[in-house]
Design a protein around this motif. Structure first.
Motif, PDB file in Angstrom:
ATOM      1  N   GLN A 114      -3.739  -2.190   3.644  1.00 15.31           N
ATOM      2  CA  GLN A 114      -3.670  -2.080   2.181  1.00 15.31           C
ATOM      3  C   GLN A 114      -4.676  -1.076   1.637  1.00 15.31           C
ATOM      4  O   GLN A 114      -4.464  -0.482   0.579  1.00 15.31           O
ATOM      5  N   SER A 117      -3.067   2.232   0.986  1.00 12.50           N
ATOM      6  CA  SER A 117      -1.846   2.275   0.179  1.00 12.50           C
ATOM      7  C   SER A 117      -1.802   3.437  -0.801  1.00 12.50           C
ATOM      8  O   SER A 117      -0.734   3.986  -1.086  1.00 12.50           O
ATOM      9  N   TRP A 125       5.264   3.328  -0.414  1.00 15.30           N
ATOM     10  CA  TRP A 125       4.456   2.227   0.097  1.00 15.30           C
ATOM     11  C   TRP A 125       5.190   0.902  -0.077  1.00 15.30           C
ATOM     12  O   TRP A 125       5.258   0.092   0.843  1.00 15.30           O
ATOM     13  N   ASP A 126       5.764   0.702  -1.256  1.00 10.64           N
ATOM     14  CA  ASP A 126       6.438  -0.563  -1.550  1.00 10.64           C
ATOM     15  C   ASP A 126       7.619  -0.815  -0.610  1.00 10.64           C
ATOM     16  O   ASP A 126       7.910  -1.966  -0.274  1.00 10.64           O
ATOM     17  N   VAL A 135       2.691  -6.102   5.460  1.00 12.70           N
ATOM     18  CA  VAL A 135       2.926  -4.658   5.617  1.00 12.70           C
ATOM     19  C   VAL A 135       3.681  -4.408   6.914  1.00 12.70           C
ATOM     20  O   VAL A 135       3.131  -4.550   8.004  1.00 12.70           O
TER      21      VAL A 135
END
Length: 421
Positions: A114, A117, A125-126, A135
């Motif tokens: 994270q 990110s 990223w999402d 993730v």
């Protein structure tokens, strides 16, 4: 890269019989061996050598297969519990499916992913994050869209050839269709586009949703005006005989490019390499690149994931993080034209100033960076790759004039509903 039906749903089935070679290191070796499995060439080999040089205790082995074979091998390995590489590339179209099986992957958040990110465009990223912040993968490239075209063929039709003027010729897909009519009326001996399918794919990749709703993943193809509009526009161009009717990445497509059989193709950044390889030296400088109708869109892009069965997750994560870091994404674009998914990279002056000699020295850095800035990714449903072929086949029937657009569309919707039962 070749698109195909999804294989990941079979993860719920019994383990497959085929087993791939294990990626574990031999006990007798002092070095940690990490395998990286990709579909097609990601341009990683020089990076592997650099990483080994900087990390003497690591040996990196690449495992490259075509798109279909890679996904078959991965699902087999995940189902059987062995045979996956330490790092597996997953195309963005399959990410919604593997989100359903996080237990088979390492949560990269456990290594502090994270904290990285902010490197990526937020949507990228999402895409790689599942429920509860799990993730799944780190983003590699993106498939920002542009339009590749042959100035010499447009000139024969009396159409503009300069990049800026060509972009003004088709600000929308309706104008693109009008240009197809003008081109065809000039009887140049070439077709305007490679296939109706390429046009359709580019158009639906510009829409926020296509086959499934973002809100609840319900099937909405028959209620989605954007999807039907793309089908009608692409189908009409095909039915008029304005496409070469060749499927991308087939031998027929390669021959059509080499022979100059069509004038335009909606092209993501990674496809420029395929076009130049198919065209060969004889076509160097005959192609150019400009803005795609609609200005942007995305077709492709991948993630590096870590299957749980790997023996060296910490070392694998460190390698994956390094391969997707800004410096490496920049190097991959400058050397291989692979579009970064990190804004700091595609806004880098060296990237923005990148030109492509094969494509008439087109400013590909600026063109694709602009496309990336405007990109709004569409939602892909869990069963997206199950139903999409129904619409592709229907469009093929329209293109070959075996069916009218309305009849083909209705059959595709019915077929998709049957697949979903």
């Amino acid at each position: 890269m070749t698109r195909t039906r999804a294989f990941f749903p079979v993860l719920a089935l019994a383990a497959a019989t085929a087993v791939l070679a294990s990626s574990c290191s031999s006990p007798s070796e002092d070095k940690v061996t990490l395998t990286v499995a990709t579909f097609g060439e990601f341009g990683y080999e020089p990076l592997f050598k650099q990483y080994e040089k900087d990390h003497p205790n690591i040996r990196v082995q690449g495992r490259v297969a075509d798109f279909d074979a890679h996904n078959k091998q991965l699902v087999t390995a995940l189902a059987s519990g062995r045979g996956a590489a330490d790092i597996e590339a997953v195309d963005e179209q399959y990410i919604p499916v593997i989100r359903q099986s996080p237990d088979k992957f390492v949560d990269l958040a456990s290594f502090g992913a994270q904290q990285l990110s902010s490197q990526w465009a937020p949507w990228k990223w999402d895409q790689g994050v599942a429920k509860n912040g799990f993730v799944l993968g780190l983003g590699t490239d993106m498939g920002g869209l542009a339009m590749c075209y042959r100035p010499d063929l447009l000139a024969k039709a009396g159409l503009p050839t300069a990049r800026e003027q060509v972009a003004k010729l088709w600000p929308t897909w309706e104008k693109y269709a009008e240009a197809a009519d003008k081109f065809t009326a000039a009887n140049t001996g070439a077709k305007f586009a490679d296939s109706a399918g390429t046009i359709y794919t580019a158009m639906i990749n510009q829409a926020p949703e296509n086959y499934f709703a973002r809100a609840d993943d319900s099937f909405i193809a028959d209620k989605n005006p954007n999807l039907k509009h793309a089908f009608d526009v692409a189908g009409a161009i095909g039915a008029k005989g304005q496409t070469a009717g060749v499927t991308p990445y087939t031998q027929e497509w390669n021959v059509a490019i080499k022979q100059g059989s069509f004038a335009t193709i909606a092209c993501p950044a990674w496809q420029l390499k395929q076009i130049s390889e198919a065209g060969g030296e004889q076509n160097k400088g005959k192609w150019d690149v400009t803005t795609v109708p609609g200005g942007s869109g995305n077709n492709g892009g991948s993630f590096l994931t870590l299957p749980k069965q790997g023996s060296h997750p910490k070392e694998a994560y460190e390698l994956a993080a390094w391969l997707t870091a800004p410096a490496q994404q920049k190097q991959l674009f400058l050397s291989a034209g692979i579009l970064p998914s990190e804004p700091s990279v595609y806004h880098d002056p060296e990237v923005l100033n990148k030109t492509d000699g094969y494509f008439s020295n087109a400013p590909t850095g600026r063109i694709f960076a602009s496309s990336a800035d405007d990109l709004r990714p569409n939602y892909r449903g869990l069963r997206d790759r199950d139903v999409a072929p129904e619409f592709g086949r229907a469009l093929g029937r329209v293109e070959s004039r075996k069916q009218g657009a309305d009849e083909a569309w209705a059959q595709a919707v019915q077929g998709a509903r049957g697949v979903l039962k």
